[in-house]
Design a protein around this motif. Structure first.
Motif, PDB file in Angstrom:
ATOM      1  N   TYR A 112       0.827  -1.222   0.000  1.00  0.00           N
ATOM      2  CA  TYR A 112       0.000   0.000   0.000  1.00  0.00           C
ATOM      3  C   TYR A 112       0.862   1.273   0.000  1.00  0.00           C
ATOM      4  O   TYR A 112       0.401   2.329  -0.428  1.00  0.00           O
ATOM      5  N   THR A 113       2.061   1.180   0.527  1.00  0.00           N
ATOM      6  CA  THR A 113       3.079   2.259   0.539  1.00  0.00           C
ATOM      7  C   THR A 113       2.736   3.519   1.355  1.00  0.00           C
ATOM      8  O   THR A 113       3.475   4.500   1.290  1.00  0.00           O
ATOM      9  N   ASP A 114       1.657   3.507   2.111  1.00  0.00           N
ATOM     10  CA  ASP A 114       1.364   4.649   3.017  1.00  0.00           C
ATOM     11  C   ASP A 114       2.516   4.828   4.005  1.00  0.00           C
ATOM     12  O   ASP A 114       2.824   5.943   4.421  1.00  0.00           O
ATOM     13  N   CYS A 115       3.133   3.725   4.363  1.00  0.00           N
ATOM     14  CA  CYS A 115       4.236   3.747   5.325  1.00  0.00           C
ATOM     15  C   CYS A 115       5.425   4.549   4.814  1.00  0.00           C
ATOM     16  O   CYS A 115       5.997   5.360   5.540  1.00  0.00           O
ATOM     17  N   GLU A 139       7.698   7.856  -1.471  1.00  0.00           N
ATOM     18  CA  GLU A 139       6.399   8.400  -1.877  1.00  0.00           C
ATOM     19  C   GLU A 139       5.373   7.300  -2.030  1.00  0.00           C
ATOM     20  O   GLU A 139       5.701   6.172  -2.389  1.00  0.00           O
ATOM     21  N   LYS A 140       4.129   7.696  -1.792  1.00  0.00           N
ATOM     22  CA  LYS A 140       3.041   6.727  -1.935  1.00  0.00           C
ATOM     23  C   LYS A 140       2.773   6.470  -3.413  1.00  0.00           C
ATOM     24  O   LYS A 140       2.883   7.366  -4.241  1.00  0.00           O
ATOM     25  N   LYS A 141       2.479   5.228  -3.749  1.00  0.00           N
ATOM     26  CA  LYS A 141       2.063   4.892  -5.099  1.00  0.00           C
ATOM     27  C   LYS A 141       0.902   3.908  -5.009  1.00  0.00           C
ATOM     28  O   LYS A 141       0.550   3.472  -3.903  1.00  0.00           O
ATOM     29  N   ILE A 198       6.932  -6.349  -2.174  1.00  0.00           N
ATOM     30  CA  ILE A 198       6.902  -6.019  -0.738  1.00  0.00           C
ATOM     31  C   ILE A 198       7.864  -4.855  -0.477  1.00  0.00           C
ATOM     32  O   ILE A 198       8.749  -4.594  -1.292  1.00  0.00           O
ATOM     33  N   LEU A 199       7.657  -4.174   0.644  1.00  0.00           N
ATOM     34  CA  LEU A 199       8.645  -3.185   1.093  1.00  0.00           C
ATOM     35  C   LEU A 199       9.423  -3.778   2.270  1.00  0.00           C
ATOM     36  O   LEU A 199       8.906  -4.632   2.995  1.00  0.00           O
ATOM     37  N   TYR A 200      10.646  -3.307   2.441  1.00  0.00           N
ATOM     38  CA  TYR A 200      11.453  -3.699   3.592  1.00  0.00           C
ATOM     39  C   TYR A 200      11.922  -2.449   4.311  1.00  0.00           C
ATOM     40  O   TYR A 200      12.132  -1.409   3.684  1.00  0.00           O
ATOM     41  N   ILE A 201      12.130  -2.568   5.626  1.00  0.00           N
ATOM     42  CA  ILE A 201      12.707  -1.469   6.400  1.00  0.00           C
ATOM     43  C   ILE A 201      14.186  -1.752   6.629  1.00  0.00           C
ATOM     44  O   ILE A 201      14.560  -2.846   7.055  1.00  0.00           O
TER      45      ILE A 201
END
Ligand code: SF4
Ligand code: F3S
Length: 107
Positions: free
Chosen positions: A14-17, A84-86, A32-35
């Motif tokens: 969702y990329t809000d993070c 940025e959100k996408k 996926i995103l990673y921190i």
């Protein structure tokens, strides 16, 4: 400490993070995103932003997601940062759908 992206992000993204992170700690892989634990300053802003509850502080990480600390640390550097959100991935699941999946998996 750090914050950790877990299973619910997979195939959703969702990329809000990424948008709220003040230090660009998120890296974007295809599904996926990673921190990046070396970048994260433990500000806690991203947790509430994720609509599918995919992010936890390392301290509060449920046992079933333990492996994700290592995965985030090892995988993040392989991908570019995202700030940025996408649009989410097509077919991204809702929190309710994830809860059904978790329940069936006995989580
Ligand atoms: Fe970024 Fe703060 Fe989340 Fe760490 S806790 S990834 S610094 S928003
Ligand atoms: Fe993933 Fe949630 Fe961020 S789905 S991209 S951790 S807002």
């Amino acid at each position: 400490m750090t914050y950790v992206v877990t299973e619910h992000c997979q195939k959703c993204k969702y990329t809000d993070c990424a948008e709220v992170c003040p230090v660009e700690a998120f890296h974007e892989a295809p599904d996926i995103l990673y921190i990046n634990p070396a970048t994260c300053i433990d500000c806690n802003l991203c947790v509430a932003e994720c609509p599918v509850e995919a992010i936890f502080s390392e301290e509060e990480l449920p046992k079933k997601y333990e492996k994700w600390t290592k995965i985030n640390a090892e995988e993040c550097e392989k991908y570019p940062t995202i700030a940025e959100k996408k649009a989410p991935l097509p077919g991204a699941l809702t929190l309710e759908q994830w809860k059904e999946i978790d329940a069936k998996a006995g989580a």
